[in-house]
Design an enzyme around this catalytic site. Sequence first.
Site, PDB file in Angstrom:
ATOM      1  N   PHE A 157       0.811  -1.225   0.000  1.00 30.70           N
ATOM      2  CA  PHE A 157       0.000   0.000   0.000  1.00 30.70           C
ATOM      3  C   PHE A 157       0.842   1.272   0.000  1.00 30.70           C
ATOM      4  CE2 PHE A 157       0.019  -1.884   4.280  1.00 30.70           C
ATOM      5  CZ  PHE A 157       0.727  -0.917   4.992  1.00 30.70           C
ATOM      6  N   GLY A 159       1.305   3.683  -3.219  1.00 32.36           N
ATOM      7  CA  GLY A 159       0.361   4.726  -3.601  1.00 32.36           C
ATOM      8  C   GLY A 159      -0.163   5.552  -2.447  1.00 32.36           C
ATOM      9  N   HIS A 160       0.253   5.265  -1.212  1.00 31.95           N
ATOM     10  CA  HIS A 160      -0.317   5.952  -0.028  1.00 31.95           C
ATOM     11  C   HIS A 160       0.792   6.349   0.931  1.00 31.95           C
ATOM     12  CE1 HIS A 160      -2.998   6.567   3.493  1.00 31.95           C
ATOM     13  NE2 HIS A 160      -3.900   6.787   2.564  1.00 31.95           N
ATOM     14  N   PHE A 161       1.486   7.256   0.779  1.00 34.45           N
ATOM     15  CA  PHE A 161       1.663   8.203  -0.305  1.00 34.45           C
ATOM     16  C   PHE A 161       3.121   8.083  -0.732  1.00 34.45           C
ATOM     17  CE2 PHE A 161      -1.544  10.002   2.566  1.00 34.45           C
ATOM     18  CZ  PHE A 161      -2.627  10.091   1.714  1.00 34.45           C
ATOM     19  N   VAL A 210       2.374   6.648   4.457  1.00 35.90           N
ATOM     20  CA  VAL A 210       1.518   6.592   5.643  1.00 35.90           C
ATOM     21  C   VAL A 210       0.630   5.355   5.513  1.00 35.90           C
ATOM     22  CG1 VAL A 210      -0.347   7.761   6.896  1.00 35.90           C
ATOM     23  CG2 VAL A 210       1.498   9.107   5.898  1.00 35.90           C
TER      24      VAL A 210
END
Length: 152
Positions: free
Chosen positions: A50, A53-55, A60
């Site tokens: 994750f 893309g986050h971030f 985070v």
Amino acid sequence: MPNELNTMDIKEIMNSLPHRYPFLLIDRVLDYTPGESLHAIKNVTINEPFFQGHFPVQPVMPGVLILEAMAQATGLLAYKSMEAAAEESLYYFAGIDKARFKRVVEPGDQLHFVVKLIKERRGIGVFTGEVRVDGELVCSAKIMCARREIKK
């Protein structure tokens, strides 16, 4: 005489929960008392899918995944408390109330989950949960899970 801890390694966790990579979010159970509480951990690394893309600039951990991990810890306590074999039933995340986030989770953090059974009735359990990093509160919530028999 020291108290012995009830622990669970990843093999026992995988025997209890149906989740698998990349969605198995509990690494180890440090201690549990059936019918009362469970203390589990998740080591957060930059390799988590994750974080792409986050971030990308400031990684985070998504809050919904912190809550999912808390629900998985709750499911483990449910299996240890509500006397249902993992091969016969599943515990489904049934509800959440009063979820609050106090700080972000970043790569390198170790999440400590402490979940407590408040009550159980007819296969539905109500739990409280807290997540901490280095003793600092990250998230708290009240969680419900429901036992359902596996259809074979």
